[in-house]
Design an enzyme around this catalytic site. Structure first.
Site, PDB file in Angstrom:
ATOM      1  N   HIS A 104       0.817  -1.213   0.000  1.00 34.38           N
ATOM      2  CA  HIS A 104       0.000   0.000   0.000  1.00 34.38           C
ATOM      3  C   HIS A 104       0.853   1.266   0.000  1.00 34.38           C
ATOM      4  O   HIS A 104       0.371   2.340  -0.352  1.00 34.38           O
ATOM      5  CB  HIS A 104      -0.997  -0.005   1.163  1.00 34.38           C
ATOM      6  CG  HIS A 104      -0.426   0.333   2.508  1.00 34.38           C
ATOM      7  ND1 HIS A 104       0.054  -0.615   3.378  1.00 34.38           N
ATOM      8  CD2 HIS A 104      -0.264   1.515   3.141  1.00 34.38           C
ATOM      9  CE1 HIS A 104       0.478  -0.036   4.488  1.00 34.38           C
ATOM     10  NE2 HIS A 104       0.297   1.273   4.371  1.00 34.38           N
ATOM     11  N   ASP A 134       0.099  -7.414   1.551  1.00 30.33           N
ATOM     12  CA  ASP A 134       0.570  -6.040   1.742  1.00 30.33           C
ATOM     13  C   ASP A 134       2.100  -5.957   1.736  1.00 30.33           C
ATOM     14  O   ASP A 134       2.687  -5.131   2.427  1.00 30.33           O
ATOM     15  CB  ASP A 134       0.013  -5.426   3.025  1.00 30.33           C
ATOM     16  CG  ASP A 134       0.135  -3.893   3.038  1.00 30.33           C
ATOM     17  OD1 ASP A 134       0.131  -3.295   1.950  1.00 30.33           O
ATOM     18  OD2 ASP A 134       0.267  -3.313   4.129  1.00 30.33           O
ATOM     19  N   SER A 207       5.127   2.697   7.961  1.00 28.32           N
ATOM     20  CA  SER A 207       4.744   1.551   7.138  1.00 28.32           C
ATOM     21  C   SER A 207       5.886   1.131   6.219  1.00 28.32           C
ATOM     22  O   SER A 207       6.478   1.958   5.524  1.00 28.32           O
ATOM     23  CB  SER A 207       3.515   1.893   6.288  1.00 28.32           C
ATOM     24  OG  SER A 207       2.370   1.964   7.078  1.00 28.32           O
TER      25      SER A 207
END
Length: 367
Positions: A104, A134, A207
């Protein structure tokens, strides 16, 4: 003679007192002198032994990068467009420029740029992403980079100290470190695979960065995608074992070729809300021809695959990390009130719906 004895006794007492004082001084002086003579490098070694975090950070930080680019779907004109940016973090896998991050992260930006810990910038030349896990890998034209080391399987212990490194909140805060512990493992939190839970402070921008143990090994890739907004001290990371499985397939095929049951399955209420239960999965549709050929129908209940009990989609995804499309599995099911065995040839696609998109229904793009 009496006077001589008296003088000799006094002399003996004086001698004993002198010896006692000398002994006391000989014991005390070296201790204080030794304490005073400890050099700074020895003190530093003692501190490092007491707290290994600075040493771990120094070792791993050069393998952590920041990733920044224009937001997908943003306008390409106007002065304000210069600030329409998104960013995340990544971990160097090879000295030749392959980096792992979240799917993402890279899919949310265009014209992505990678900035290494020494401040050098590189354009992303290629990437492969897997939305279901992911996880993504991307390539930059660089050499002699310092690569990180992924931890081995089952090396994580709840309660052990960990460090998260990334670019929280602002790209200017690249390579920031926060410290916490592993709060839990095997967590099922709106994800396709089991996750690690940590109380290390994790914020948007972390992230794709690493969660590192006290051996300097990357035990997980942070994924803010699964952290609820406003929740403190509850971050999640994709375990190194899953990361290794995904990147191996991305390197080999450019995609993840998952085996599929070719079935649409429904979890029990207990499984969905997290109650301990061993309720079976219910077949809502036999999608593939192989599933129908195996005489599997709507309303059948699935208990196990090759003897492994499954109660959720995550159980199947985890189990199928060791399977390949085309393999035959034996299913323990209940059909028409009877317990039956079904042999099924695995297809390819989403493990439980038999499609080829391999995507996730979750379209969040939080960094």
């Amino acid at each position: 003679m009496g006077r001589f004895s008296m003088m000799r006794n006094q002399a003996s007492r004086l001698l004993l007192c002198g010896l006692a004082v000398g002994l006391a001084l000989s014991l005390s002086v070296p201790v204080s002198a030794a304490a005073a003579s400890v050099n700074p490098s020895s003190k530093k070694a003692v501190l490092q032994a007491a707290d290994p975090v600075p040493q771990i950070y120094a070792r791993v930080s050069p393998s952590v990068v920041g990733i920044i680019g224009k937001a997908q779907g943003g306008k390409n004109t106007g002065l304000d467009n210069r600030y329409n940016l998104v960013h995340g973090s990544g971990v160097i896998l090879t000295s030749g420029g392959w980096i792992v991050t979240n799917a993402h992260v890279i899919q949310s930006m265009q014209k992505a740029t990678v900035v290494t810990s020494d401040g050098k910038s590189y354009s992303v030349t290629d990437y492969y992403a897997d939305e279901l896990s992911d996880i993504a890998i991307l390539k930059i034209n660089a050499a002699h980079l310092k690569s990180a080391s992924l931890a081995g399987a089952s090396s994580v212990k709840v309660g052990e100290k960990v460090v998260a490194i990334g670019a929280p909140l602002s790209f200017a805060l690249r390579n920031s470190a926060t410290v916490g512990v592993v709060s839990g493992s095997g967590r099922v939190v709106d994800a396709s695979y089991r996750l690690l839970q940590s109380d290390a402070a994790i914020n948007p921008g972390n992230s794709g960065g690493p969660l590192v143990d006290m051996n300097g090994k990357v035990i997980g890739i942070v994924s803010m995608k699964y952290s609820a907004v406003g929740v403190d001290n509850t971050g999640f990371a994709i375990p190194a074992e899953t990361v290794r499985y995904i990147i191996k397939q991305l390197f080999t095929y450019g995609e993840v070729r998952r085996p599929s049951l070719g079935l649409e399955l429904q979890q029990s209420w207990s499984s969905i809300v997290g109650l301990p239960a061993e309720d079976p999965l219910t077949v809502t549709k036999a999608v593939s021809a192989a599933a129908r050929k195996a005489d599997i129908a709507e309303g059948d209940e699935l208990y196990s695959i090759d003897g492994h009990r499954v109660t959720s989609a995550v159980d199947i995804n985890e189990l199928f990390k060791s399977y390949r499309p085309g393999q035959t599995v034996q299913l323990l099911m209940q059909s028409g009130g009877d317990i039956v065995q079904r042999k099924l040839v695995l297809g390819e696609g989403d493990p439980i719906v038999g499609t080829d998109d391999g995507g996730s229904a979750d379209d969040e793009t939080e960094e």
